[in-house]
Design an enzyme around this catalytic site. Structure first.
Site, PDB file in Angstrom:
ATOM      1  N   LYS A  17     -14.951  -3.757   5.704  1.00  0.00           N
ATOM      2  CA  LYS A  17     -14.475  -4.603   4.613  1.00  0.00           C
ATOM      3  C   LYS A  17     -15.473  -5.685   4.241  1.00  0.00           C
ATOM      4  O   LYS A  17     -16.366  -6.029   5.021  1.00  0.00           O
ATOM      5  CB  LYS A  17     -13.154  -5.262   5.000  1.00  0.00           C
ATOM      6  CG  LYS A  17     -13.277  -6.180   6.198  1.00  0.00           C
ATOM      7  CD  LYS A  17     -12.024  -7.019   6.389  1.00  0.00           C
ATOM      8  CE  LYS A  17     -12.165  -7.929   7.600  1.00  0.00           C
ATOM      9  NZ  LYS A  17     -11.066  -8.865   7.777  1.00  0.00           N
ATOM     10  N   CYS A  45       0.776  -1.240   0.000  1.00  0.00           N
ATOM     11  CA  CYS A  45       0.000   0.000   0.000  1.00  0.00           C
ATOM     12  C   CYS A  45       0.811   1.296   0.000  1.00  0.00           C
ATOM     13  O   CYS A  45       0.537   2.184  -0.815  1.00  0.00           O
ATOM     14  CB  CYS A  45      -0.997   0.043   1.145  1.00  0.00           C
ATOM     15  SG  CYS A  45      -1.246  -1.487   2.005  1.00  0.00           S
ATOM     16  N   ARG A  61       6.506 -11.400   5.516  1.00  0.00           N
ATOM     17  CA  ARG A  61       6.052 -11.235   6.893  1.00  0.00           C
ATOM     18  C   ARG A  61       6.655 -12.324   7.755  1.00  0.00           C
ATOM     19  O   ARG A  61       6.656 -13.489   7.355  1.00  0.00           O
ATOM     20  CB  ARG A  61       4.522 -11.320   6.960  1.00  0.00           C
ATOM     21  CG  ARG A  61       3.873 -10.280   6.090  1.00  0.00           C
ATOM     22  CD  ARG A  61       2.382 -10.367   6.161  1.00  0.00           C
ATOM     23  NE  ARG A  61       1.794  -9.384   5.247  1.00  0.00           N
ATOM     24  CZ  ARG A  61       0.506  -9.259   5.008  1.00  0.00           C
ATOM     25  NH1 ARG A  61      -0.337 -10.069   5.627  1.00  0.00           N
ATOM     26  NH2 ARG A  61       0.050  -8.365   4.170  1.00  0.00           N
ATOM     27  N   ASP A  87      -2.727  -7.677  -5.487  1.00  0.00           N
ATOM     28  CA  ASP A  87      -3.121  -6.472  -4.776  1.00  0.00           C
ATOM     29  C   ASP A  87      -3.607  -5.396  -5.734  1.00  0.00           C
ATOM     30  O   ASP A  87      -3.218  -5.378  -6.900  1.00  0.00           O
ATOM     31  CB  ASP A  87      -1.872  -5.950  -4.066  1.00  0.00           C
ATOM     32  CG  ASP A  87      -2.208  -5.250  -2.775  1.00  0.00           C
ATOM     33  OD1 ASP A  87      -3.406  -5.091  -2.487  1.00  0.00           O
ATOM     34  OD2 ASP A  87      -1.272  -4.865  -2.074  1.00  0.00           O
ATOM     35  N   HIS A 147      -8.662  -0.914  -0.734  1.00  0.00           N
ATOM     36  CA  HIS A 147      -7.560  -1.865  -0.795  1.00  0.00           C
ATOM     37  C   HIS A 147      -8.208  -3.212  -1.086  1.00  0.00           C
ATOM     38  O   HIS A 147      -9.130  -3.601  -0.391  1.00  0.00           O
ATOM     39  CB  HIS A 147      -6.887  -1.857   0.574  1.00  0.00           C
ATOM     40  CG  HIS A 147      -5.836  -2.887   0.749  1.00  0.00           C
ATOM     41  ND1 HIS A 147      -4.515  -2.558   0.822  1.00  0.00           N
ATOM     42  CD2 HIS A 147      -5.899  -4.225   0.849  1.00  0.00           C
ATOM     43  CE1 HIS A 147      -3.806  -3.665   0.980  1.00  0.00           C
ATOM     44  NE2 HIS A 147      -4.614  -4.693   0.990  1.00  0.00           N
ATOM     45  N   HIS A 195      -5.077  -1.023  -5.422  1.00  0.00           N
ATOM     46  CA  HIS A 195      -5.647   0.071  -4.649  1.00  0.00           C
ATOM     47  C   HIS A 195      -6.442   0.943  -5.601  1.00  0.00           C
ATOM     48  O   HIS A 195      -5.986   1.243  -6.694  1.00  0.00           O
ATOM     49  CB  HIS A 195      -4.545   0.860  -3.952  1.00  0.00           C
ATOM     50  CG  HIS A 195      -3.844   0.038  -2.927  1.00  0.00           C
ATOM     51  ND1 HIS A 195      -2.717  -0.687  -3.214  1.00  0.00           N
ATOM     52  CD2 HIS A 195      -4.176  -0.247  -1.637  1.00  0.00           C
ATOM     53  CE1 HIS A 195      -2.355  -1.356  -2.124  1.00  0.00           C
ATOM     54  NE2 HIS A 195      -3.225  -1.112  -1.161  1.00  0.00           N
TER      55      HIS A 195
END
Length: 639
Positions: free
Chosen positions: A463, A332, A361, A381, A509, A383
């Site tokens: 969301k 992001c 991660r 992903d 997102h 945005h």
RNA sequence: GCCAGCGUAGCUCAGUCGGUAGAGCAACUGAUUCGUAAUCAGUAGGUCGGAGGUUCGACUCCUCUCGCUGGCUCCA
């Protein structure tokens, strides 16, 4: 008058007070008879006696409610057996869960696998003794005293925490448990069960709490149901993507590489390429542009985004030229930086920017699992930056795109969740309302049924989550469409409106497949390694019968490859049966046998994976059919 | 991260009481040229996950560590 009016399944009956339900239970219907009843909404067992007018509905053993009660009772049986065999052990909680039940125990030494066998055996003995299971209502003080005397501190704690001054307990033989019930009337009804596993669990789910031993088991009303369940577990094992990944040479892990880091082999790579190409095509068609961003960034970026503050799965920083860098756990901030690279007008919006961004991660070691939970993975992903008036349409677009892509891969059942504002949140409440409404309206206009998870949203925005059901009815989280008020604020994004002033855009997102790695894992299991033709790592293998057919095979192969098909020739000097077996085990969809007949007639003889021999056909015809299947991304394979 | 279990050839697994490692499949080589799920013969392949310790001697016992599995917790 001792009679009370009773409405049973809608028709009214009058019976005398003190009658137990077992006296009025109907006879066998469709091979089953009720095992419990619901009296004015509360589930009771058949020992329940009539005292007042009430509405009664029978509960049959094929219902989920009945199964949950049986499972709960079996958990008690488990506890009874454990306390019998291991005196001094304390019991925690023992509920029914999705596929069975568990009971938590506090014991000095952990259970061994051998213990589980003994426990199951003892459970069978106790079941055979057919103890009555009776409810006892005690004063809270008396219950506390009782558990204290038994040295069951955990139970004492549970009773202590319960409100009211009465507690219900259930007794069977020498075993008594604090429990709200209901239960099956006697242990003899518990027959088709199996102890499955033992594992650790935290007391009350608190990581800093006591470590308990949790024994899992499962139980059903019939032997067939139990067998079916166990067969399903076996089937899941056979389909395990970690097993198939090795067998089909799709990917691997390497101890020296590090936990949770994937090596994609050529065949896995082939599938990934097809998925990615498809994904990009669909995104271009849906009006997205593609972005690329680096794998590391200065720590400051993550401080500003709040990741260092809220996200505990970050890798330690890397230092270079006395500046601290950090592996990216998300994409992001980069997309926002692109947004902020110039002034944006209201006319520019919406901006839809997608990236197959690989993030890292440091997931805790215990949670890693094959491709499903890893430390380096690629989010599909994107945005979307848009004006308030565009919000609903953009959400709709994202959801539609997700559904159409997932359907292409053969998923048709979805569980949709809408998560709303939690207690702790950022952003202003009006935006939350606007955004939540937009999400909801979008779902409705797409015609999706959804469940609302009130207060379950993440702190930065509401969301939508979409989970898919695979061939074994297991559910997997894939799509997520989230509003992000946090980053919009932190990076201070805005656009110039018609009025010439600055306005904050909404930032959506979203990820559709979730992570490519995990989605690949799900696909492997969903298809059982039998990829549809358009996805198969190797689509065609050509098997020459004898060496003199190799040239013909090579010519065909070259022709197929030129056409964009993934084709191979097996030139091994083996009998055709051997090569066929090899190809079948590799789950290659199309196997072409070529011998004298095929060379002479310019034909091929396809054999379809798991279906078999299709006889001879001209190469041209074969290619037309294959092109068709690939073009349509057909999920069914036949010529 | 926590609890438990596991780690021997590419894969699946055997290895007794502590005495220095074995099978099948796969791979490779040779012979066989064959019509729809395994042709025959041979060869090679191991720091027994890694490090340390106990022992005359460790795949085997102990400690640490890495990795995997099932759960728990986590997945803003």
């Amino acid at each position: 008058m001792n009679d009370v009016k009773f409405s049973i399944e809608g028709s009214s009956v009058s019976v005398s007070k003190g009658t137990s339900l077992s006296q009025i239970v109907p006879d066998v219907k469709n091979g089953t008879r009720p095992v419990f009843a619901r009296v004015d909404g509360a589930i009771v067992d058949l020992d329940w006696t009539v005292e007042d007018d009430a509405r009664v509905d029978w509960i049959y053993p094929d219902s989920q409610e009945a199964l949950d009660i049986l499972r709960h009772s079996t958990a008690h049986l488990l506890a009874q057996a454990v306390l019998d065999l291991f005196p001094g052990t304390q019991t925690g909680v023992g509920p029914a869960v999705e596929n069975g039940f568990y009971y938590d125990f506090l014991k000095d030494t952990p259970f061994t696998p051998d213990d589980l066998g003994l426990i199951e055996k003892r459970m069978r003995e106790l079941a055979e003794e057919d103890f009555q299971i009776n409810k006892e209502t005690l004063d809270k003080d008396a219950a506390l005293r009782m558990f204290r005397e038994m040295n069951h501190d955990l139970k004492e704690e549970l009773v202590q925490e319960k409100g009211g001054d009465k507690v219900s307990c259930y007794r069977q033989g020498n075993f008594i448990d604090f429990c709200r019930g209901p239960h099956v009337p006697s242990t003899g009804l518990i027959r088709h069960f199996k102890i499955v596993s033992v594992s650790g669990a935290y007391w009350k789910g608190e990581e800093k709490g006591k470590q308990l031993q949790r024994i899992y088991g499962t139980v059903f009303f019939s032997r067939e149901d139990l067998d079916h369940h166990l067969e399903l577990i076996e089937e899941a094992k056979r389909r395990d993507h970690r097993k198939l990944g090795t067998e089909l040479d799709l990917f691997s892990f390497h101890e020296d590489l590090g936990a949770g880091l994937i090596l994609w082999h050529p065949k896995g790579g082939a599938v990934r390429r097809v998925i990615e190409d498809f994904w990009r095509d669909e995104h271009f068609k849906a009006g997205y542009d593609l972005l690329f961003s680096p794998h590391i960034a200065k720590l400051d970026v993550w401080k500003r985004s709040g990741h260092t503050e809220f996200y505990d799965a970050m890798y330690p920083t890397l230092e270079s030229d006395e500046v601290e860098y950090e592996l990216k756990p998300m994409n992001c901030p980069f997309h926002i930086m692109v947004y902020n690279s110039r002034q944006r007008s209201y006319r520019d919006l919406p901006l839809r920017w997608a990236e197959l961004g690989t993030v890292y991660r440091h997931e805790r070691s215990g949670v890693l699992h094959g491709l499903m939970r890893v430390r380096g993975f690629t989010q599909d992903d994107a945005h979307i930056f848009c004006r308030p008036d565009q919000l609903e349409k953009e959400i709709q677009g994202a959801v539609r795109l997700a559904l159409s892509m997932l359907k292409t891969f053969g998923f048709s059942e979805f569980d949709v969740y809408l998560s709303t504002r939690p207690e702790k949140y950022v952003g202003n409440p009006e935006d939350w309302v606007t955004a939540t409404k937009a999400l909801e309206d979008a779902l409705r206009s797409v015609g999706l049924e959804f469940r609302e998870d009130i207060g379950e949203g993440v702190f930065y925005g509401p969301k939508i989550d979409i989970k898919i059901r695979d061939a074994l009815q297991r559910s997997w989280q894939c799509t997520t469409v989230q509003l992000d008020f946090n980053l919009a604020e932190r990076f201070n994004i805005h656009y110039v409106g018609e009025d010439g002033g600055n306005h904050r855009p909404f930032m959506i997102h979203r990820a559709l497949l979730g992570s490519l790695e995990r989605f690949f894992g799900v696909l492997i299991e969903h298809y059982n390694g039998n990829f549809p033709l358009w996805l198969a790592p190797v689509q065609i293998v050509i098997l020459p019968i004898a060496d003199r057919h190799n040239d013909y095979a090579d010519r065909l192969n070259a022709r197929f490859i030129e056409r964009g098909l993934r084709s191979q020739v097996d030139r091994k000097r083996e009998k055709i049966g051997y090569k066929i077996r090899h190809a079948e085990m590799q789950k290659i969809p199309l196997i072409l046998i070529v011998g004298d007949k095929e060379v002479q007639d310019e034909t091929v003889s396809p054999r379809i994976h798991t279906i078999g021999d299709k006889g001879q056909m001209p190469v041209k015809e074969f290619l037309e059919k294959v092109d068709n299947l690939v073009e349509n991304k057909s999920l069914v394979l036949d010529l």
